[in-house]
Design a protein around this motif. Sequence first.
Motif, PDB file in Angstrom:
ATOM      1  N   LYS A   1       0.854  -1.188   0.000  1.00 45.32           N
ATOM      2  CA  LYS A   1       0.000   0.000   0.000  1.00 45.32           C
ATOM      3  C   LYS A   1       0.888   1.235   0.000  1.00 45.32           C
ATOM      4  O   LYS A   1       1.895   1.272   0.685  1.00 45.32           O
TER       5      LYS A   1
ATOM      6  N   ASN B   1       0.435  -5.361   2.109  1.00 46.66           N
ATOM      7  CA  ASN B   1      -0.986  -5.675   2.166  1.00 46.66           C
ATOM      8  C   ASN B   1      -1.115  -7.085   2.726  1.00 46.66           C
ATOM      9  O   ASN B   1      -0.668  -8.040   2.122  1.00 46.66           O
TER      10      ASN B   1
ATOM     11  N   SER C   1      -0.909   4.465   0.042  1.00 50.26           N
ATOM     12  CA  SER C   1      -1.922   5.499   0.147  1.00 50.26           C
ATOM     13  C   SER C   1      -1.437   6.663   1.009  1.00 50.26           C
ATOM     14  O   SER C   1      -0.444   6.560   1.732  1.00 50.26           O
ATOM     15  N   LYS C   2      -2.136   7.758   0.933  1.00 46.79           N
ATOM     16  CA  LYS C   2      -1.790   8.980   1.645  1.00 46.79           C
ATOM     17  C   LYS C   2      -1.589   8.724   3.137  1.00 46.79           C
ATOM     18  O   LYS C   2      -0.696   9.294   3.767  1.00 46.79           O
ATOM     19  N   GLU C   3      -2.398   7.835   3.689  1.00 48.35           N
ATOM     20  CA  GLU C   3      -2.311   7.533   5.116  1.00 48.35           C
ATOM     21  C   GLU C   3      -0.971   6.906   5.498  1.00 48.35           C
ATOM     22  O   GLU C   3      -0.578   6.924   6.649  1.00 48.35           O
ATOM     23  N   ASN C   4      -0.265   6.333   4.531  1.00 42.94           N
ATOM     24  CA  ASN C   4       1.020   5.697   4.791  1.00 42.94           C
ATOM     25  C   ASN C   4       2.194   6.653   4.597  1.00 42.94           C
ATOM     26  O   ASN C   4       3.337   6.261   4.757  1.00 42.94           O
TER      27      ASN C   4
ATOM     28  N   ARG D   1      -5.561   2.057  -7.363  1.00 41.30           N
ATOM     29  CA  ARG D   1      -4.715   3.194  -7.009  1.00 41.30           C
ATOM     30  C   ARG D   1      -4.396   3.129  -5.517  1.00 41.30           C
ATOM     31  O   ARG D   1      -5.245   2.804  -4.704  1.00 41.30           O
ATOM     32  N   GLY D   2      -3.165   3.409  -5.181  1.00 42.04           N
ATOM     33  CA  GLY D   2      -2.732   3.329  -3.791  1.00 42.04           C
ATOM     34  C   GLY D   2      -2.122   1.995  -3.426  1.00 42.04           C
ATOM     35  O   GLY D   2      -1.766   1.764  -2.280  1.00 42.04           O
ATOM     36  N   GLU D   3      -1.975   1.097  -4.416  1.00 44.09           N
ATOM     37  CA  GLU D   3      -1.368  -0.210  -4.173  1.00 44.09           C
ATOM     38  C   GLU D   3      -0.280  -0.474  -5.205  1.00 44.09           C
ATOM     39  O   GLU D   3      -0.287   0.106  -6.287  1.00 44.09           O
TER      40      GLU D   3
END
Length: 120
Positions: free
Chosen positions: A5, A117, A7-10, A78-80
């Motif tokens: 992953k 993931n 994503s923005k959170e990461n 998207r994000g992976e």
Amino acid sequence: MKIYKFSKENGKKVEKYQSYLATYVKMIHTNEAATIGYMYIEEETVGYHEAPIPQLFIVAEGEGWVTGENQKRISIKRGEAVLWEKGEWHTSGSETGMTAIVIQSEELHPETFMERNKHA
């Protein structure tokens, strides 16, 4: 095949350079030469083939699927990102269109920067 992953959170907030509302997700650092490309998959399949060197397939837009040597389709969006090791047989495709950044290098270690993931 390993799925990651990004994503923005990461990511981490960019606080230098008078930056506001920016997040940076580091993906790869290599000491070996690397090639970087952008792939457009338009409602089709990239044929089943062997990775000549490790390949990191980073989905930038859209969604689709990837396989490893077992040819079992795993959804990706998207994000992976997916990492195929040197010599690993694989394919990818999409029914609606997908774009990806592809990084190829003898030295790829995305686990250093990205969360794996757990479902793949």
